[in-house]
Design an enzyme around this catalytic site. Structure first.
Site, PDB file in Angstrom:
ATOM      1  NE  ARG A 236      -3.733  -1.123  -0.087  1.00  0.00           N
ATOM      2  CZ  ARG A 236      -4.494  -1.983  -0.977  1.00  0.00           C
ATOM      3  NH1 ARG A 236      -3.366  -2.400  -1.370  1.00  0.00           N
ATOM      4  NH2 ARG A 236      -5.221  -3.273  -0.849  1.00  0.00           N
ATOM      5  CG  ASP A 260       0.726  -1.531  -8.581  1.00  0.00           C
ATOM      6  OD1 ASP A 260      -0.086  -2.913  -8.208  1.00  0.00           O
ATOM      7  OD2 ASP A 260       0.838  -1.684  -9.212  1.00  0.00           O
ATOM      8  CD  GLU A 265      -3.314   3.856  -5.448  1.00  0.00           C
ATOM      9  OE1 GLU A 265      -2.824   2.640  -4.453  1.00  0.00           O
ATOM     10  OE2 GLU A 265      -4.231   2.483  -5.451  1.00  0.00           O
ATOM     11  CG  HIS A 283      -3.997  -0.668  -6.947  1.00  0.00           C
ATOM     12  ND1 HIS A 283      -4.419  -0.019  -5.693  1.00  0.00           N
ATOM     13  CD2 HIS A 283      -3.393  -2.032  -6.833  1.00  0.00           C
ATOM     14  CE1 HIS A 283      -3.814  -0.355  -4.689  1.00  0.00           C
ATOM     15  NE2 HIS A 283      -3.884  -1.976  -5.278  1.00  0.00           N
TER      16      HIS A 283
END
Lengths: 317, 333
Positions: A236, A260, A265, A283
């Site tokens: 995360r 990622d 986000e 992600h």
């Protein structure tokens, strides 16, 4: 489960949505609407929502849970549940499920793919070709070998172990940190993340996000990983001190990163986009047709089990 | 006397070495420490004059380091012009620039780069495969173009686990690729001239059959008369519309025109290419495709490969001068 009122918090998967519409009484939340419209929506439908289906980033906070007096279950279309208010769910007797296992391989595959992409500069090399630089400027730069690099894994759970097994095939020695040492004959345990980082060339974040692991990749850890080191984050955004990470990458105090996930986000810091020693992914750790389908089936399976009074497939609470 | 333009060390005790290859500074320095280097590219002379000067020097070279790729051909004429040569060390794995029959006839021993490059090439093949299946480079462009907040999730890729990967050529590189992909849950099949003992992967005697049972085809073979365009129109058709090609061999292993046609028409799903038929030219149609990953022949371009090559070359030369067997012999076999 035709009578189950399900609130889908935001679009996440066409197959999941189609099955929910077919098998339940589906309500689609107005995710992008302004706060007063969202509140009005919840007030209007409070009486009929018994289940919430949400994603890893959206989660389900206290405000939402409190707005739904008939809520019985929150089913996450993700393995991460850090944004679900578990305490509130426990207080209210609301069940919570996630999607572990089915996405383990995909996330591990991407972690290794990101590590190779960063060390061998594959996206940059691809960009070099597309921009006509191979003809204009000649050979690309020398990079560094991936095989044999020391890989340090934060969190040797399902995903961490899957990463370990993959990198072993490249002759990478594996070390790890987690709260409790286990008996892995081939993996070296370190009692702190800083020590793990100091002896790793590639540091991979593979643990769940909770109070103990928030910003576990601190400035100290980044410094220990150093100018030759690479960070791979498939956990995360909240695992990493993002401003420190960006500064370290820009200043060359950290060699590179494959990311990622991000703190906010889908926003990615401008300073990261400007760097060429990073590989940035939107992600997509579980982003394959096969796995999203399997995840959707876990969500649906948990809802079915709930309405028929059977044990939940993958309960968190 | 050796030509003054040839770069040579002063000491006459160091054995002479003919060098026909451009070297990075650490490699050049390492050779000069151990040998009296007669450097063709530094001399600026035409090859025949350079070789004649080397042959008539007081200590004519008994060994040579010679680059492949068509710069010079080591044939009877070459060997006649420097009759002192008893050992040739190539710096690649291919030895098609050497007339091996002629070398064998004269008892000249030959070494190549052995498996120096194999690991990096295998890693790059796996990196390309993950990139194509999981859309890493394409999704990266999406993020950098600030499209994530606008369009939401990037389109889904496809899972590695359970994919049938057909490897064309199960040599050093192919075997390393196979071992890596097994760890991702891929099912490995292969084709080579003969089935390999002690290998548990399913063997296909012909590439078209391999393609029809594979989801991914990896070209990991050498380039020679038999393997030119080994991936041709029939093979692409057998691979099918969900199929992927990964090429870390040579551009000419694949019919590039047919590949591009198949990609344009959606008759295969994607490709990861490190090599092209006409490098550094890459056909314009490929440059705008989202389902391909293109790299500029970088599979061996790591600092570790460079230093491994240096160690391997020097190791072979030292073995020769000490009267010991070569480390990575091509001749004697």
């Amino acid at each position: 489960m035709e009578s189950l009122g399900v609130l889908l918090l935001h679009p996440m998967d066409a197959y999941l949505e189609q099955e929910l519409a077919r098998r339940c009484r589906l309500l689609r939340f107005c995710w992008d609407a302004p706060p007063d419209r969202r509140d009005a929506f919840l007030r209007a439908h409070a009486g009929s929502v018994r289940a919430v289906v949400t994603g890893g980033v959206a989660g389900a906070g206290a405000a939402l849970i409190d707005a739904l007096p008939r809520l019985e279950i929150v089913a996450c279309f993700s393995v991460g549940f850090d944004r679900v208010d578990l305490a509130r769910c426990r207080e209210r007797g609301v069940r919570v499920t996630n999607t572990p296992g089915v996405l383990t391989d995909d996330v591990a595959d991407l972690a290794v793919g990101l590590a190779i992409a960063v060390l061998r500069r594959i996206p940059q090399a691809d960009g070099y070709v597309r921009a006509g630089q191979w003809k204009a400027k000649g050979d690309f730069t020398l990079t560094t070998r991936f095989s044999g690099k020391r890989v340090g894994i934060i969190g040797l759970g399902r995903i961490g172990l899957a990463i370990a097994r993959r990198v072993e095939a490249f002759g990478c020695p594996v070390s790890y940190y987690q709260r409790t040492k286990r008996d892995y004959p081939n993996y070296t345990f370190f009692p702190t993340v800083v020590e793990l980082a100091a002896t790793s060339d590639v540091l991979v974040v593979a643990c769940s996000l909770n109070e103990q692991s928030r910003r576990i990749v601190s400035r100290e850890v980044i410094d220990a990983l150093g100018p030759g080191g690479v960070l791979v984050n498939i956990g995360r955004g909240g695992h990493v001190d993002e401003p420190e990470l960006v500064a370290a990458l820009a200043e060359g105090r950290l060699g590179g990163a494959g990311l990622d996930v991000f703190e906010d986000e889908p926003e990615v810091p401008e300073a990261l986009v400007a760097l060429d020693n990073v590989v940035l992914a939107p992600h997509m750790g579980s982003g394959t047709r096969e796995t999203r389908r399997a995840m959707a089936d876990v969500v649906l399976g948990n809802l079915e089990a709930h309405v028929s009074g059977k044990p939940l497939l993958t309960p968190v609470v | 006397m050796a030509s003054s333009a040839a770069v040579a060390t002063v000491s006459a005790e160091l054995p002479s070495l003919l060098l026909i290859r451009r070297l990075d500074p650490p490699f050049a320095a390492a050779l000069r420490q151990r040998f009296r280097v007669l450097d063709f590219f530094a001399s600026g002379e035409p090859l025949p004059a350079f070789l004649a000067a080397a042959a008539s020097s007081p200590d004519p070279p008994r060994a040579a380091v010679i680059v492949g790729g068509g710069v010079v051909r080591v044939d009877a004429a070459f060997l006649d012009s420097v009759p002192s040569l008893r050992c040739i060390v190539g710096t690649g794995t291919g030895v098609d620039h050497l007339d091996l029959a002629e070398c064998a006839r004269r008892g000249v021993v030959v070494a190549n780069a052995g498996a120096v490059y194999s690991v990096d090439v295998a890693d790059h093949a796996v990196g390309l495969l993950i990139d194509v299946l999981r859309r890493v480079s394409a999704a990266e462009r999406f993020v950098r173009r600030r499209l994530w907040p606008v369009h939401g999730d990037y389109p889904l890729g496809t899972k590695l686990g359970g994919k049938r990967v057909g490897i064309i050529g199960l040599g050093n590189i192919g075997s390393l690729i196979a071992k890596r992909l097994e760890a991702f849950g891929c099912i490995v099949y292969y084709n080579s001239r003969r089935p390999k003992d002690l290998v548990s992967y399913k063997y296909f005697p012909n590439v078209k059959d391999l393609a029809s049972e594979s989801d991914v085809l990896v070209v990991a073979c050498a380039l020679n008369k038999e393997t030119r365009h080994v991936v041709n129109k029939d093979v692409l058709e057998a691979l099918g519309k969900d199929g992927i090609i990964i090429n870390i061999g040579r551009g000419a292993n694949v019919d590039e025109v047919e590949l591009i046609r198949a990609l344009k028409e959606g008759r295969i799903a994607g490709a990861g290419l490190d090599v092209f038929e006409n490098e550094p030219k890459v056909p314009a149609e490929l440059l705008t495709m989202e389902n391909v990953v293109l790299t500029p022949h970088i599979a061996v371009l790591t600092s570790e490969s460079r230093s491994d090559l240096r160690d391997n070359t020097i190791g072979n030369l030292e073995a020769f001068f000490a009267g010991k067997p070569l480390l990575t012999p091509v001749l004697p076999m």
